[in-house]
Scaffold this motif. Structure first.
Motif, PDB file in Angstrom:
ATOM      1  N   PRO A 116     -29.519 -60.883 -12.003  1.00  0.00           N
ATOM      2  CA  PRO A 116     -28.469 -61.271 -12.942  1.00  0.00           C
ATOM      3  C   PRO A 116     -28.822 -60.943 -14.378  1.00  0.00           C
ATOM      4  CG  PRO A 116     -29.767 -63.171 -12.332  1.00  0.00           C
ATOM      5  CD  PRO A 116     -30.333 -62.008 -11.560  1.00  0.00           C
ATOM      6  N   ALA A 117     -28.027 -60.125 -15.001  1.00  0.00           N
ATOM      7  CA  ALA A 117     -28.249 -59.814 -16.415  1.00  0.00           C
ATOM      8  C   ALA A 117     -26.987 -59.217 -16.992  1.00  0.00           C
ATOM      9  CB  ALA A 117     -29.406 -58.839 -16.593  1.00  0.00           C
ATOM     10  N   ALA A 118     -26.659 -59.653 -18.210  1.00  0.00           N
ATOM     11  CA  ALA A 118     -25.517 -59.072 -18.915  1.00  0.00           C
ATOM     12  C   ALA A 118     -26.012 -57.906 -19.746  1.00  0.00           C
ATOM     13  CB  ALA A 118     -24.863 -60.113 -19.811  1.00  0.00           C
ATOM     14  N   PRO A 119     -25.364 -56.770 -19.684  1.00  0.00           N
ATOM     15  CA  PRO A 119     -25.816 -55.633 -20.489  1.00  0.00           C
ATOM     16  C   PRO A 119     -25.743 -55.929 -21.968  1.00  0.00           C
ATOM     17  CG  PRO A 119     -23.642 -55.236 -19.554  1.00  0.00           C
ATOM     18  CD  PRO A 119     -24.163 -56.488 -18.927  1.00  0.00           C
ATOM     19  N   ARG A 120     -26.779 -55.522 -22.684  1.00  0.00           N
ATOM     20  CA  ARG A 120     -26.813 -55.738 -24.136  1.00  0.00           C
ATOM     21  C   ARG A 120     -26.298 -54.539 -24.907  1.00  0.00           C
ATOM     22  NH1 ARG A 120     -29.867 -59.671 -26.570  1.00  0.00           N
ATOM     23  NH2 ARG A 120     -31.039 -61.080 -25.231  1.00  0.00           N
ATOM     24  N   GLY A 121     -26.338 -53.388 -24.292  1.00  0.00           N
ATOM     25  CA  GLY A 121     -26.002 -52.163 -24.997  1.00  0.00           C
ATOM     26  C   GLY A 121     -24.527 -52.018 -25.236  1.00  0.00           C
ATOM     27  N   ARG A 178     -29.171 -68.009 -20.820  1.00  0.00           N
ATOM     28  CA  ARG A 178     -29.744 -67.475 -19.579  1.00  0.00           C
ATOM     29  C   ARG A 178     -28.791 -67.701 -18.407  1.00  0.00           C
ATOM     30  NH1 ARG A 178     -35.026 -66.215 -19.093  1.00  0.00           N
ATOM     31  NH2 ARG A 178     -35.180 -67.139 -17.021  1.00  0.00           N
ATOM     32  N   HIS A 179     -28.148 -68.859 -18.372  1.00  0.00           N
ATOM     33  CA  HIS A 179     -27.174 -69.117 -17.312  1.00  0.00           C
ATOM     34  C   HIS A 179     -26.017 -68.123 -17.378  1.00  0.00           C
ATOM     35  CE1 HIS A 179     -28.584 -73.586 -17.518  1.00  0.00           C
ATOM     36  NE2 HIS A 179     -29.359 -72.870 -16.715  1.00  0.00           N
ATOM     37  N   VAL A 180     -25.517 -67.927 -18.594  1.00  0.00           N
ATOM     38  CA  VAL A 180     -24.375 -67.026 -18.764  1.00  0.00           C
ATOM     39  C   VAL A 180     -24.738 -65.619 -18.310  1.00  0.00           C
ATOM     40  CG1 VAL A 180     -22.812 -65.965 -20.433  1.00  0.00           C
ATOM     41  CG2 VAL A 180     -23.357 -68.405 -20.611  1.00  0.00           C
ATOM     42  N   ARG A 181     -25.896 -65.133 -18.752  1.00  0.00           N
ATOM     43  CA  ARG A 181     -26.316 -63.794 -18.362  1.00  0.00           C
ATOM     44  C   ARG A 181     -26.479 -63.674 -16.846  1.00  0.00           C
ATOM     45  NH1 ARG A 181     -27.435 -60.488 -22.309  1.00  0.00           N
ATOM     46  NH2 ARG A 181     -27.779 -61.279 -24.411  1.00  0.00           N
ATOM     47  N   ALA A 182     -26.936 -64.761 -16.225  1.00  0.00           N
ATOM     48  CA  ALA A 182     -27.131 -64.736 -14.781  1.00  0.00           C
ATOM     49  C   ALA A 182     -25.811 -64.668 -14.018  1.00  0.00           C
ATOM     50  CB  ALA A 182     -27.909 -65.982 -14.339  1.00  0.00           C
ATOM     51  N   LEU A 183     -24.711 -65.026 -14.672  1.00  0.00           N
ATOM     52  CA  LEU A 183     -23.429 -65.114 -13.981  1.00  0.00           C
ATOM     53  C   LEU A 183     -22.448 -64.012 -14.357  1.00  0.00           C
ATOM     54  CD1 LEU A 183     -22.993 -68.989 -14.256  1.00  0.00           C
ATOM     55  CD2 LEU A 183     -23.418 -67.702 -12.150  1.00  0.00           C
ATOM     56  N   LEU A 215     -18.909 -56.962 -27.918  1.00  0.00           N
ATOM     57  CA  LEU A 215     -19.133 -56.697 -26.498  1.00  0.00           C
ATOM     58  C   LEU A 215     -19.887 -57.839 -25.829  1.00  0.00           C
ATOM     59  CD1 LEU A 215     -19.992 -52.933 -26.872  1.00  0.00           C
ATOM     60  CD2 LEU A 215     -18.042 -53.863 -25.621  1.00  0.00           C
ATOM     61  N   ARG A 216     -20.838 -58.435 -26.531  1.00  0.00           N
ATOM     62  CA  ARG A 216     -21.554 -59.594 -25.985  1.00  0.00           C
ATOM     63  C   ARG A 216     -20.575 -60.729 -25.695  1.00  0.00           C
ATOM     64  NH1 ARG A 216     -27.043 -60.513 -27.136  1.00  0.00           N
ATOM     65  NH2 ARG A 216     -26.621 -62.555 -28.050  1.00  0.00           N
ATOM     66  N   ILE A 217     -19.662 -60.941 -26.621  1.00  0.00           N
ATOM     67  CA  ILE A 217     -18.661 -61.987 -26.422  1.00  0.00           C
ATOM     68  C   ILE A 217     -17.793 -61.672 -25.211  1.00  0.00           C
ATOM     69  CG2 ILE A 217     -16.607 -63.069 -27.412  1.00  0.00           C
ATOM     70  CD1 ILE A 217     -17.925 -62.638 -30.174  1.00  0.00           C
ATOM     71  N   MET A 218     -17.386 -60.403 -25.089  1.00  0.00           N
ATOM     72  CA  MET A 218     -16.529 -60.020 -23.973  1.00  0.00           C
ATOM     73  C   MET A 218     -17.232 -60.200 -22.635  1.00  0.00           C
ATOM     74  SD  MET A 218     -14.514 -56.686 -25.445  1.00  0.00           S
ATOM     75  CE  MET A 218     -13.590 -56.490 -23.909  1.00  0.00           C
ATOM     76  N   HIS A 219     -18.548 -60.000 -22.596  1.00  0.00           N
ATOM     77  CA  HIS A 219     -19.299 -60.244 -21.369  1.00  0.00           C
ATOM     78  C   HIS A 219     -19.364 -61.740 -21.057  1.00  0.00           C
ATOM     79  CE1 HIS A 219     -20.384 -56.115 -21.164  1.00  0.00           C
ATOM     80  NE2 HIS A 219     -21.272 -56.133 -22.141  1.00  0.00           N
ATOM     81  N   ALA A 220     -19.535 -62.550 -22.094  1.00  0.00           N
ATOM     82  CA  ALA A 220     -19.766 -63.980 -21.885  1.00  0.00           C
ATOM     83  C   ALA A 220     -18.494 -64.787 -21.655  1.00  0.00           C
ATOM     84  CB  ALA A 220     -20.521 -64.556 -23.092  1.00  0.00           C
TER      85      ALA A 220
END
Length: 235
Positions: free
Chosen positions: A216-221, A165-170, A142-147
């Protein structure tokens, strides 16, 4: 008669989706593998990713018979394998561009020209990354799919300039406004002198994106998982 015919047709459709044996499908003895739906990747929107989804789910659930069978099926689908190879854009441990120790994503045309052994090695390495190497943890997938959609949008940028941090922000910006918005915000932040989470937020606000995608944040769950099938009967 009609009921029996409908049941056979349903089994055949299931066979086409997951490449399971007709006998197992018809008998209703298929085992269900939960796993993230790779069809949600924006870059794969026009491709049927059910085989790829089932393959990654089989690895995550450590089902070797299904992994072997589905790998064989995926190797016959260069377009599906091309989308799976996009995982090489990413270092799943850091959600940033990979260290270039892995192969690069391959186009359908390049895969068609590859020798079968090369395609097999490429798929094996891609599958390791999709499943988090030895972790077999759906959270890595799932982390990969977000990024990946963000990294795909920025694939022409120097890898060293992109951090987790950049990736999560976007991530949420990409979800709300697409890859072109990611590139626009990135270039605007670059023009402000240095790319940071702060300058990315300022650039997003400048272009009118901020109210829909900040903070900006990518969900970790864990995300919702779809159910996939295989030949192995439940224990």
């Amino acid at each position: 008669m009609t009921s029996n015919h409908a049941r056979k047709n349903k089994a055949r459709r299931l066979l086409q989706r997951v490449k399971a044996s007709y006998t197992s499908a018809n008998a209703g003895t298929l085992h269900h593998h939960p796993g993230p739906d790779l069809g949600r990747l924006p870059t794969a929107a026009s491709t049927d990713m059910s085989l790829a989804t089932a393959l990654v789910a089989a690895r995550l659930n450590q089902c070797s018979p299904c992994e072997h069978r589905l790998s064989t099926a995926v190797l016959e689908k260069p377009q599906v394998l091309a989308h799976l190879s996009e995982v090489f854009l990413c270092d799943p441990r850091r959600l940033s561009p990979n260290s270039r120790q892995h192969p690069q994503p391959q186009s359908t045309e390049h895969l068609q020209a590859m020798a079968p052994q090369q395609r097999s090695r490429l798929l094996a390495e891609a599958l390791d990354l999709w499943a988090g190497s030895s972790d077999n943890d759906a959270r890595w997938t799932l982390r990969i799919m977000h990024a990946l959609p963000v990294l795909h949008a920025l694939r022409d940028e120097p890898p060293a300039s992109i951090t987790e941090r950049h990736v999560r922000a976007l991530v949420s910006l990409q979800r709300s406004h697409g890859q072109e918005a990611v590139r626009t915000v990135w270039h605007t932040a670059h023009s402000l002198g240095k790319i940071t989470v702060k300058t990315l937020a300022e650039a997003a606000e400048h272009h009118g994106y901020a109210p829909r995608q900040m903070p900006p944040a990518a969900p970790r769950g864990a995300d919702s998982c779809d159910t996939q099938h295989c030949d192995r009967p439940p224990k």
